[in-house]
Design a protein around this motif. Structure first.
Motif, PDB file in Angstrom:
ATOM      1  N   HIS A 119       3.775  -2.507  -9.498  1.00 50.22           N
ATOM      2  CA  HIS A 119       4.131  -1.666  -8.371  1.00 50.22           C
ATOM      3  C   HIS A 119       5.336  -2.252  -7.646  1.00 50.22           C
ATOM      4  CE1 HIS A 119       0.857   1.196  -8.402  1.00 50.22           C
ATOM      5  NE2 HIS A 119      -0.021   0.230  -8.556  1.00 50.22           N
ATOM      6  N   ILE A 133       2.301   1.662  -3.523  1.00 53.20           N
ATOM      7  CA  ILE A 133       1.277   2.142  -4.459  1.00 53.20           C
ATOM      8  C   ILE A 133       1.065   3.638  -4.288  1.00 53.20           C
ATOM      9  CG2 ILE A 133      -1.193   2.039  -5.007  1.00 53.20           C
ATOM     10  CD1 ILE A 133      -1.049  -0.983  -4.358  1.00 53.20           C
ATOM     11  N   GLU A 134       0.972   4.086  -3.047  1.00 53.97           N
ATOM     12  CA  GLU A 134       0.745   5.507  -2.794  1.00 53.97           C
ATOM     13  C   GLU A 134       1.943   6.335  -3.239  1.00 53.97           C
ATOM     14  OE1 GLU A 134      -1.027   8.944  -2.111  1.00 53.97           O
ATOM     15  OE2 GLU A 134      -1.973   6.956  -2.147  1.00 53.97           O
ATOM     16  N   TYR A 183      -0.656   9.086 -13.453  1.00 54.62           N
ATOM     17  CA  TYR A 183      -0.749   7.736 -12.895  1.00 54.62           C
ATOM     18  C   TYR A 183      -1.951   6.981 -13.469  1.00 54.62           C
ATOM     19  CZ  TYR A 183      -1.338   4.068  -9.338  1.00 54.62           C
ATOM     20  OH  TYR A 183      -1.501   2.873  -8.694  1.00 54.62           O
ATOM     21  N   SER A 184      -3.072   7.659 -13.661  1.00 60.58           N
ATOM     22  CA  SER A 184      -4.300   7.005 -14.128  1.00 60.58           C
ATOM     23  C   SER A 184      -4.174   6.463 -15.548  1.00 60.58           C
ATOM     24  CB  SER A 184      -5.477   7.976 -14.046  1.00 60.58           C
ATOM     25  OG  SER A 184      -5.247   9.102 -14.885  1.00 60.58           O
ATOM     26  N   GLN A 192       0.829  -1.202   0.000  1.00 57.58           N
ATOM     27  CA  GLN A 192       0.000   0.000   0.000  1.00 57.58           C
ATOM     28  C   GLN A 192       0.868   1.258   0.000  1.00 57.58           C
ATOM     29  OE1 GLN A 192      -2.414  -0.713   3.467  1.00 57.58           O
ATOM     30  NE2 GLN A 192      -3.975  -1.836   2.332  1.00 57.58           N
ATOM     31  N   ASP A 199      -1.195  13.149 -11.890  1.00 55.18           N
ATOM     32  CA  ASP A 199      -2.343  12.952 -12.786  1.00 55.18           C
ATOM     33  C   ASP A 199      -2.069  11.902 -13.859  1.00 55.18           C
ATOM     34  OD1 ASP A 199      -3.680  14.894 -11.388  1.00 55.18           O
ATOM     35  OD2 ASP A 199      -3.207  16.513 -12.792  1.00 55.18           O
ATOM     36  N   ASN A 212       4.049   5.577  -5.652  1.00 52.87           N
ATOM     37  CA  ASN A 212       4.023   5.604  -7.110  1.00 52.87           C
ATOM     38  C   ASN A 212       2.953   6.560  -7.623  1.00 52.87           C
ATOM     39  OD1 ASN A 212       6.055   3.667  -7.181  1.00 52.87           O
ATOM     40  ND2 ASN A 212       4.630   1.963  -7.248  1.00 52.87           N
ATOM     41  N   ARG A 213       1.824   6.564  -6.951  1.00 45.31           N
ATOM     42  CA  ARG A 213       0.741   7.474  -7.349  1.00 45.31           C
ATOM     43  C   ARG A 213       1.191   8.936  -7.207  1.00 45.31           C
ATOM     44  NH1 ARG A 213      -4.436   5.733  -7.224  1.00 45.31           N
ATOM     45  NH2 ARG A 213      -3.895   4.215  -5.603  1.00 45.31           N
ATOM     46  N   GLN A 214       1.897   9.222  -6.125  1.00 50.53           N
ATOM     47  CA  GLN A 214       2.367  10.589  -5.916  1.00 50.53           C
ATOM     48  C   GLN A 214       3.444  10.973  -6.925  1.00 50.53           C
ATOM     49  OE1 GLN A 214       3.510  11.246  -1.845  1.00 50.53           O
ATOM     50  NE2 GLN A 214       1.511  10.632  -1.026  1.00 50.53           N
ATOM     51  N   GLU A 215       4.316  10.009  -7.292  1.00 51.49           N
ATOM     52  CA  GLU A 215       5.393  10.326  -8.227  1.00 51.49           C
ATOM     53  C   GLU A 215       4.852  10.739  -9.593  1.00 51.49           C
ATOM     54  OE1 GLU A 215       9.658   8.600  -9.820  1.00 51.49           O
ATOM     55  OE2 GLU A 215       8.232   7.186  -8.948  1.00 51.49           O
ATOM     56  N   TYR A 216       3.783  10.083 -10.038  1.00 56.18           N
ATOM     57  CA  TYR A 216       3.278  10.345 -11.389  1.00 56.18           C
ATOM     58  C   TYR A 216       2.062  11.260 -11.420  1.00 56.18           C
ATOM     59  CZ  TYR A 216       6.713   7.019 -12.849  1.00 56.18           C
ATOM     60  OH  TYR A 216       7.924   6.399 -13.073  1.00 56.18           O
TER      61      TYR A 216
END
Length: 470
Positions: free
Chosen positions: A261, A11-12, A22-23, A8, A20, A14-18
């Protein structure tokens, strides 16, 4: 999918690194993860008994590693980025390479070959590579560093150079040979997999290696190219796992890869492609050793080697280095009277004073694990703390550090910083900690990440196996 706490967090991150973007990435869903795991298990089963897996299951095949790769796996490699400039624009390149800059390793710059030679000696390296950018864009600089290293160390230091091959010719190869270069590594992916420049190196440089990412859409052409490599005299083939970065994002995303991830985002199909090419080499008995250099190998073992090397300079006598390369500080907490009696007992038994340290308040006693059998835990709780060590070009003034003198003109800063939280144990928890980490066989058993010992295990020992698919 049910994710562990560590997953978790990844994942978070990685989401922050990319952000918008990321989606727009396609990650594994449960069905895809199940299929991918089954396919990888099938490939690994086919390699069993034929390919040697090492470094905690993160690297294979270990049997035919190039000399440089063996040194890397042993933790003795220094990589000098001789230049930050490159004349190719490979879609998979993880960083911008536009400026020459100074030769650099571990954020430390080296203006002269003599300074770098002194650095290699001081930190005990046994292998050094010249990388970039493209090292042959600055041939005089590259040759000067190779020659200085070999002149000082001779056969004690294996030296190799990475190149895309575009600037290779007989003259520069002869100069590299005369400077003492032991190994040259070609990224033939930068030149549409042509081997003409590589063929010039065979017979001139002792070891010729191809080092490229495992690109999924090149699977079948690569099989034919591997046969050609063997016939051309290539000694080793190194395959890397494709990694997504903010820099190469625009180039990788249109290719339709599936992402995994982890500490960083990697390409699923790249790992499976590498394993298939290793399988092909063994099935066909090509005689071309293939090394799959997974992202988790680099992330775990290259970082481990760095922590271990630097810890020598900042560790204290009562601390120990864990299998994961972190400095572990064990501190007994109790009354001044009880701790005073414990210290007297250690003195009476002739234990060296550097193996413990009593705080000025007399209520904290840091002890080396070698004294464990001599300690009476009935009156104490135990605090366990971990620190990582790293090299810096200058002081950050945020953490304790040591200035390590390099030659007569230069110094490298080795800094230690706390990682994770402090763990406070008592009673049975101390016994469990002792059994799991201080007395356990190397590797130990699996510990759930959501338990206290599981949280500590991140700093005690490296995760084993290839990357989890999620």
């Amino acid at each position: 999918m049910n994710f562990s706490p560590l997953q978790q967090r990844n994942i978070e991150a990685n989401r922050q690194e990319y952000g918008d973007r990321y989606s727009q990435l396609t990650f594994l869903d449960p069905t895809g993860a199940s299929r991918a795991n089954a396919r990888r298990a099938e490939l690994l089963q086919s390699l069993e008994g034929r390919a040697l897996t090492g470094c905690g299951g993160s690297k294979l095949d270990m049997q035919g590693l190039s000399p440089g790769c063996r040194i890397c796996a042993q933790g003795g490699w220094s990589c000098l980025f001789i230049s930050g400039s490159c004349n190719c624009r490979c879609f998979y390149c993880p960083t911008s390479q536009d400026e020459i800059g100074l030769p650099t390793t571990n954020t430390v710059d080296f203006r002269t070959p003599a300074d770098y030679v002194a650095y290699l000696e001081r930190f005990g390296f046994t292998g050094a590579s010249i990388s970039g950018g493209e090292p042959l864009l600055t041939p005089g600089r590259s040759l000067a560093f190779v020659a200085a290293i070999k002149r000082h160390f001779g056969e004690r230091m294996h030296v190799w150079l990475y190149t895309n091959g575009t600037l290779v010719n007989r003259e520069i190869l002869g100069q590299l040979r005369d400077a003492g270069l032991d190994e040259i590594r070609f990224d033939i992916g930068a030149t549409d997999y042509h081997l003409d420049k590589l063929r010039l190196a065979v017979g001139t440089i002792p070891t010729v290696t191809v080092e490229i990412p495992a690109i999924p859409e090149e699977l079948e052409p690569m099989k034919a190219k591997m046969v050609e490599m063997r016939e051309a005299g290539v000694n080793h083939l190194n395959l890397h796992q494709l990694r997504l970065t903010p820099y190469n994002y625009e180039h990788l995303v249109p290719r339709g890869y599936t992402y995994i991830h982890g500490d960083k985002v990697t390409v699923l199909e790249s790992e499976l492609t590498a394993l298939e090419l290793l399988q092909f080499s063994l099935d066909q008995k090509l005689g071309l050793p293939v090394n799959y250099c997974s992202f988790v190998y680099k992330n775990r073992y290259q970082a481990l080697a760095s922590r271990q090397r630097n810890a020598v300079f900042v560790g204290k006598g009562f601390e120990a280095l864990t299998a994961a390369g972190y400095l572990r500080t064990l501190t007994l907490l109790g009354s001044a009277a009880d701790l005073g009696r414990q210290v007297e007992a250690l003195r009476e038994q002739g234990q060296p004073a550097e193996l413990w340290q009593l705080s000025s308040s007399k209520e904290r006693l840091s002890v080396h694990p070698g004294l464990w059998a001599l300690l009476d835990f009935s009156a104490f709780s135990l605090q366990v703390a971990y620190s990582a060590s790293r090299q810096l070009s200058s002081m950050s003034y945020r953490n304790p550090f040591v200035a390590v003198k390099i030659g007569s003109r230069k110094q490298v800063i080795v800094e230690r910083s706390r990682v994770g939280r402090d763990f406070l144990l008592s009673g049975d928890e101390i016994a469990d900690f002792t059994g799991s980490f201080l007395l356990a066989e190397e590797g130990g058993g699996h510990l759930d990440e959501d338990t206290l010992l599981g949280e500590m295990s991140v700093y005690e020992r490296l995760v084993e196996g290839l990357q989890n698919y999620y």
